[in-house]
Design an enzyme around this catalytic site. Structure first.
Site, PDB file in Angstrom:
ATOM      1  N   HIS A   1      84.234 -48.772  31.460  1.00 50.07           N
ATOM      2  CA  HIS A   1      83.059 -47.895  31.624  1.00 50.07           C
ATOM      3  C   HIS A   1      82.690 -47.282  30.289  1.00 50.07           C
ATOM      4  O   HIS A   1      83.504 -47.231  29.358  1.00 50.07           O
ATOM      5  CB  HIS A   1      83.382 -46.782  32.628  1.00 50.07           C
ATOM      6  CG  HIS A   1      84.663 -46.072  32.281  1.00 50.07           C
ATOM      7  ND1 HIS A   1      84.716 -45.061  31.349  1.00 50.07           N
ATOM      8  CD2 HIS A   1      85.942 -46.293  32.687  1.00 50.07           C
ATOM      9  CE1 HIS A   1      85.970 -44.678  31.216  1.00 50.07           C
ATOM     10  NE2 HIS A   1      86.744 -45.411  32.004  1.00 50.07           N
TER      11      HIS A   1
ATOM     12  N   HIS B   1      83.088 -41.550  31.039  1.00 46.79           N
ATOM     13  CA  HIS B   1      84.009 -40.505  30.577  1.00 46.79           C
ATOM     14  C   HIS B   1      84.891 -41.126  29.501  1.00 46.79           C
ATOM     15  O   HIS B   1      84.863 -42.348  29.299  1.00 46.79           O
ATOM     16  CB  HIS B   1      84.871 -39.961  31.725  1.00 46.79           C
ATOM     17  CG  HIS B   1      85.837 -40.962  32.296  1.00 46.79           C
ATOM     18  ND1 HIS B   1      85.445 -41.947  33.169  1.00 46.79           N
ATOM     19  CD2 HIS B   1      87.160 -41.153  32.093  1.00 46.79           C
ATOM     20  CE1 HIS B   1      86.507 -42.688  33.496  1.00 46.79           C
ATOM     21  NE2 HIS B   1      87.549 -42.232  32.844  1.00 46.79           N
TER      22      HIS B   1
ATOM     23  N   GLU C   1      87.162 -45.299  25.838  1.00 48.85           N
ATOM     24  CA  GLU C   1      88.389 -46.018  26.199  1.00 48.85           C
ATOM     25  C   GLU C   1      88.347 -47.455  25.691  1.00 48.85           C
ATOM     26  O   GLU C   1      89.348 -47.992  25.211  1.00 48.85           O
ATOM     27  CB  GLU C   1      88.585 -45.997  27.723  1.00 48.85           C
ATOM     28  CG  GLU C   1      88.908 -44.616  28.218  1.00 48.85           C
ATOM     29  CD  GLU C   1      88.937 -44.509  29.731  1.00 48.85           C
ATOM     30  OE1 GLU C   1      89.328 -45.481  30.420  1.00 48.85           O
ATOM     31  OE2 GLU C   1      88.570 -43.433  30.251  1.00 48.85           O
TER      32      GLU C   1
ATOM     33  N   HIS D   1      94.070 -47.783  35.881  1.00 41.63           N
ATOM     34  CA  HIS D   1      93.253 -46.666  36.393  1.00 41.63           C
ATOM     35  C   HIS D   1      94.137 -45.612  37.054  1.00 41.63           C
ATOM     36  O   HIS D   1      95.065 -45.948  37.798  1.00 41.63           O
ATOM     37  CB  HIS D   1      92.226 -47.188  37.392  1.00 41.63           C
ATOM     38  CG  HIS D   1      91.473 -46.107  38.106  1.00 41.63           C
ATOM     39  ND1 HIS D   1      90.505 -45.356  37.483  1.00 41.63           N
ATOM     40  CD2 HIS D   1      91.569 -45.637  39.376  1.00 41.63           C
ATOM     41  CE1 HIS D   1      90.017 -44.467  38.354  1.00 41.63           C
ATOM     42  NE2 HIS D   1      90.656 -44.616  39.506  1.00 41.63           N
TER      43      HIS D   1
ATOM     44  N   GLU E   1      86.330 -47.942  37.144  1.00 41.58           N
ATOM     45  CA  GLU E   1      84.961 -47.429  37.209  1.00 41.58           C
ATOM     46  C   GLU E   1      83.920 -48.521  36.993  1.00 41.58           C
ATOM     47  O   GLU E   1      82.784 -48.412  37.471  1.00 41.58           O
ATOM     48  CB  GLU E   1      84.776 -46.313  36.175  1.00 41.58           C
ATOM     49  CG  GLU E   1      85.533 -45.031  36.493  1.00 41.58           C
ATOM     50  CD  GLU E   1      87.002 -45.046  36.070  1.00 41.58           C
ATOM     51  OE1 GLU E   1      87.506 -46.118  35.661  1.00 41.58           O
ATOM     52  OE2 GLU E   1      87.644 -43.986  36.153  1.00 41.58           O
TER      53      GLU E   1
ATOM     54  N   ASP F   1      90.558 -51.408  34.476  1.00 40.33           N
ATOM     55  CA  ASP F   1      90.184 -50.060  34.905  1.00 40.33           C
ATOM     56  C   ASP F   1      89.347 -50.205  36.184  1.00 40.33           C
ATOM     57  O   ASP F   1      89.139 -51.323  36.684  1.00 40.33           O
ATOM     58  CB  ASP F   1      89.418 -49.344  33.777  1.00 40.33           C
ATOM     59  CG  ASP F   1      89.461 -47.834  33.929  1.00 40.33           C
ATOM     60  OD1 ASP F   1      90.009 -47.318  34.931  1.00 40.33           O
ATOM     61  OD2 ASP F   1      88.920 -47.141  33.044  1.00 40.33           O
TER      62      ASP F   1
HETATM   63 ZN   LIG Z   1      89.624 -45.337  35.343  1.00 43.76          ZN
END
Ligand SMILES: [Zn+2]
Length: 275
Positions: free
Chosen positions: A105, A116, A134, A61, A10, A8
């Site tokens: 993240h 998020h 996630e 992502h 972030e 990902d």
């Molecule tokens: Zn992401």
């Protein structure tokens, strides 16, 4: 040894705000892609030092198409582009020995960098009553496939979130969150050295890290931002809208049903505008 690496953005070294992660509007997005590719190459080097013979990298992502393949370590193959049925974990099967999650993240509601859960519509997500972001969702998918998640990289907040779910998981903390859009960042060279070292150690230790399991059938429960999203999502057959809340639940027979239904839920919710 086969290693699956989901990446990902972030939680990548040096990335602190949306300017690095938004392909359409991000003034720093091209730099973010270089940082992302640098972190994943460090993990690949560590995996090779630990004896990995096959490495699959899943770009995970946004449109799942960020890593610079021209700069990617030649020992790995890259899964890029969308859609994929199992999104961030697509391609993982029981033939893999371990999974590593790079650039992850913290979940929604936790004061981590760019925190998020999947998209802006989810406030909370639960599997069998356990709140997951996630990281947790993907770790359960891996666990039910028989593969342990042995390492995560990102900020201090995701390191805590991962360690609470998977005892003994290795973490490479590349930045310390000071707000949702600021962090004290390690220099990139130092961050990548940490990632390389922890990737190597985590794979040496993989046999001692248990896959994250959950009892089937799997109760997926998602708390949305508002009732309009929950009402739209509940048109999916088999879902239950808990009237008086913004929550919708679904009983999934396995991790594949779980992943596809979660994607259908958030994609449908995303079609509903607030006003
Ligand atoms: Zn992401």
């Amino acid at each position: 040894m086969k290693v699956f690496i989901s990446v990902d953005m972030e939680g990548i070294s040096g990335i602190v705000d949306p300017s690095y992660i938004n392909p359409d509007t991000g003034s720093n997005y091209q730099r973010g892609r270089m940082f992302m590719t640098g972190d994943v190459n460090a993990a690949i080097e560590g995996a090779l030092e630990a004896g990995a013979t096959e490495i699959v990298v899943a770009d995970s992502h946004h449109h799942l198409n960020n890593i610079l393949i021209e700069e990617l370590h030649p020992s790995a193959s890259l899964l890029a582009g969308t859609p994929r049925d199992y999104s961030m974990m697509h391609g993982l099967d029981e033939t893999f020995d371990a999974a590593i999650l790079i650039g992850y993240h913290a979940r929604h509601g936790v004061p981590g960098v760019l925190s998020h859960t999947m998209s802006g519509v989810i406030k909370n997500m639960y599997i069998n009553g356990q709140v997951v972001g996630e990281f947790g969702f993907n770790a359960v998918f891996a666990g039910l496939t028989g593969v342990p998640v042995v390492m995560v990289t990102g900020d201090d907040q995701i390191a805590d979130e991962a360690s609470a779910l998977i005892p003994g998981i290795h973490t490479a903390i590349v930045k310390t969150a000071t707000s949702r859009t600021s962090a004290l960042c390690l220099p990139l060279a130092k961050a990548r050295e940490t990632i390389r070292e922890q990737a190597k150690l985590s794979l040496h230790n993989a046999k001692n890290i248990q896959p994250l399991l959950a009892q089937k059938p799997l109760e997926l429960r998602i708390e949305f931002s508002h009732t309009g999203e929950a009402e739209m999502v509940s048109i999916i057959p088999g879902t239950t809208y808990h009237v008086g809340t913004t929550e919708v639940s679904y009983m999934a027979r396995d991790q594949y049903d779980l992943y596809k239904t979660m994607r259908a839920m958030i994609n449908l919710a995303g079609t509903v505008s607030f006003f």
